[in-house]
Enzyme design. Structure first.
Site, mmCIF file in Angstrom:
data_model
loop_
_atom_site.group_PDB
_atom_site.id
_atom_site.type_symbol
_atom_site.label_atom_id
_atom_site.label_comp_id
_atom_site.label_asym_id
_atom_site.label_seq_id
_atom_site.Cartn_x
_atom_site.Cartn_y
_atom_site.Cartn_z
ATOM 1 N N HIS A 195 0.904 -1.055 -0.085
ATOM 2 C CA HIS A 195 -0.178 -0.121 -0.057
ATOM 3 C C HIS A 195 0.909 1.178 0.134
ATOM 4 O O HIS A 195 1.164 1.509 1.140
ATOM 5 C CB HIS A 195 -0.932 -0.103 1.424
ATOM 6 C CG HIS A 195 -1.434 1.177 1.698
ATOM 7 N ND1 HIS A 195 -3.033 1.277 1.402
ATOM 8 C CD2 HIS A 195 -1.298 2.390 1.953
ATOM 9 C CE1 HIS A 195 -3.337 2.640 1.932
ATOM 10 N NE2 HIS A 195 -2.395 3.152 1.988
ATOM 11 N N ASP A 321 -10.722 -3.660 -3.627
ATOM 12 C CA ASP A 321 -10.312 -2.916 -2.422
ATOM 13 C C ASP A 321 -11.805 -2.721 -1.446
ATOM 14 O O ASP A 321 -12.137 -1.726 -0.995
ATOM 15 C CB ASP A 321 -9.666 -1.432 -2.676
ATOM 16 C CG ASP A 321 -9.118 -0.951 -0.987
ATOM 17 O OD1 ASP A 321 -9.312 -1.758 -0.255
ATOM 18 O OD2 ASP A 321 -8.618 0.296 -1.267
ATOM 19 N N GLY A 340 -12.655 3.974 2.928
ATOM 20 C CA GLY A 340 -12.999 2.554 2.439
ATOM 21 C C GLY A 340 -14.324 2.383 1.795
ATOM 22 O O GLY A 340 -15.257 3.519 2.133
HETATM 23 ZN ZN LIG Z 1 -4.640 0.021 0.908
#
Ligand SMILES: [Zn+2]
Length: 455
Positions: A195, A321, A340
């Site tokens: 990431h 994701d 998110g």
């Molecule tokens: Zn990530």
């Protein structure tokens, strides 16, 4: 004297010779193109592709007229939230969302509570995945507790069958530690996935640093926070010879760095998320935390660069994701909300809508099935404790019956209340996309028929 065996053939638990499922009237998506064929399954195996196949009495017949019949999708990047955040998602609910999205395998991210940084936690998640509507592979943490200080027992996890390691949610900030992790990973034959985000540069930002962050008065995350770590890790790949997989690339600069590294022949792979192919930072204008994601939604030109990267092969895979958050945790001011968004049930229609003007069905399926399956090493059956069937196709006689049937002329309408996830944080509420997943078959079992989960 014992008889010498020339080779051993794996024997299934029970011999299946009868055709159990016929997928009728679709176009089978192969690496080279489409082929009009019925597909017959016998238990967990594809046994025949013919122009017409008569279904024996008792076989399930799935209507696939007008549909594409491709290998089941594989997601490299799924947050299942179990253990620790079961109010947001469980392995069972996440796998159900995956199946409804056409996925037959997902790689569970290790940022659970506790993190998947030991064989014990990895075994627990794998056990929860048995019997789920999609196969669940796990990725392990690179560092203990994903704290970026000391390496997790990579060898112990690799022995269990874990193939990918990442501290996702955070990048490994310490370059020397990342270098050491790469040396170990190379020895164990596993892949580290990064990431990419320099914490100092990101500086606790809430959205992309640009015209919209200035206008909205929200702290920004510059593109450089991502690109500097992509650049550093490419240097570390050059130094160690170990492969790196770049998670959720979101900027034009990152895509270009990976393009150059691939030209040089370095062992790097990359993924992009559907939201970075479709949405820009302008979505944040209403301060709705549903549009908060990390890496953040970027500019129009970044979106274009991500799509170009997918089309020219710089970016190997589409990965969701999928990041569920319980409603109350997103019901706070934008800068305080966790990043998110949900993704499993919308990924294929979005990829189809965005990519099909440029890419044909074989390439789109490859980006969502064969390529991610290869990166996660799920293309062959794994006999270890992490045991899984083979994913990524191609669909031919003898292949594992992991299949996605997609209707490109149907419409996916996103109704948050009807999603299988325990959470509701989709940024696409009320939106429609061209194309819809119709059936999903896992190891020969139709787990989704006509967009309805069967158990
Ligand atoms: Zn990530």
């Amino acid at each position: 004297m014992t008889e010498a065996r020339v080779f051993e053939v794996p024997v299934p638990d029970f011999p299946v010779t009868e055709v159990t499922v016929v997928i009728r009237g679709g176009s089978v998506v192969g690496p080279a193109g489409l082929r009009r064929a019925d597909v017959a399954l016998a238990g967990p195996v594809v046994v025949a592709l013919e122009e017409t196949i008569d279904a024996p009495a008792g076989a399930v017949v799935l209507d696939a007229r007008g549909c594409l019949v491709g290998p089941g999708l594989v997601d490299l990047h799924t947050h299942l939230r179990q253990p620790g955040r079961e109010e947001a998602e469980t392995v069972e609910s996440g796998a159900r969302a995956a199946a409804l999205g056409g996925y037959t395998a997902v790689v569970a991210m290790p940022n659970t509570e506790p993190a998947i940084d030991s064989a014990g936690v990895a075994r627990d998640v794998l056990a929860l995945g048995r019997g789920a509507l999609a196969e669940v592979a796990v990725s392990g943490a690179i560092t203990l507790g994903r704290a970026g200080k000391a390496l997790a027992p990579l060898g112990e996890l690799a022995a269990l069958g874990v193939q990918i390691f990442t501290d996702d949610g955070a990048g490994v900030q310490d370059g020397a530690l990342m270098r050491r992790a790469l040396d170990y990973a190379k020895g164990f034959g596993v892949t580290l996935a990064q990431h990419c985000e320099d914490d100092c540069l990101a500086g606790g930002g809430a959205m992309h640093e640009g015209c919209w962050s200035s206008r909205l008065g929200l702290p920004g995350i510059p593109a450089a926070a991502e690109e500097s770590m992509v650049a550093r890790d490419i240097q570390l790949v050059r130094l160690t010879g170990a492969p790196v997989h770049f998670l959720h690339l979101s900027t034009g600069g990152s895509v270009e760095l990976v393009r150059q590294a691939k030209r040089e022949g370095l062992p790097v792979t990359a993924e992009a998320a559907p939201h970075h192919m479709l949405l820009t930072h302008a979505e944040v204008a209403g301060y709705d935390p549903v549009f908060k994601v990390n890496p953040p939604l970027r500019t129009e030109s970044d979106v274009t660069a991500v799509i170009e990267g997918l089309c020219d092969g710089t970016i190997d895979a589409v990965a969701t994701d999928h990041a569920p958050h319980a409603p109350e945790s997103k019901d706070v001011p934008f800068d305080l909300a966790p990043p998110g968004m949900l993704g499993l049930q919308t990924a294929l229609p979005i990829a189809w809508q965005v990519l099909s003007p440029t890419l044909g069905p074989p390439r789109i399926f490859a980006l969502m099935s064969a390529a991610p399956a290869a990166i996660a090493r799920l293309r062959r059956t794994d006999p270890r404790p992490a045991g899984h069937s083979a994913h990524g196709g191609p669909l031919e006689a003898g292949a594992a019956a992991n299949i996605c049937v997609f209707d490109p002329s149907a419409t996916t309408v996103v109704d948050p209340s009807r999603l299988a996830s325990r959470s509701r944080n989709t940024p696409y509420a009320g939106r429609s996309f061209t194309g819809a997943v119709r059936h999903t078959i896992l190891r020969g079992e139709p787990v989704v028929i006509d967009a309805v989960a069967q158990r």
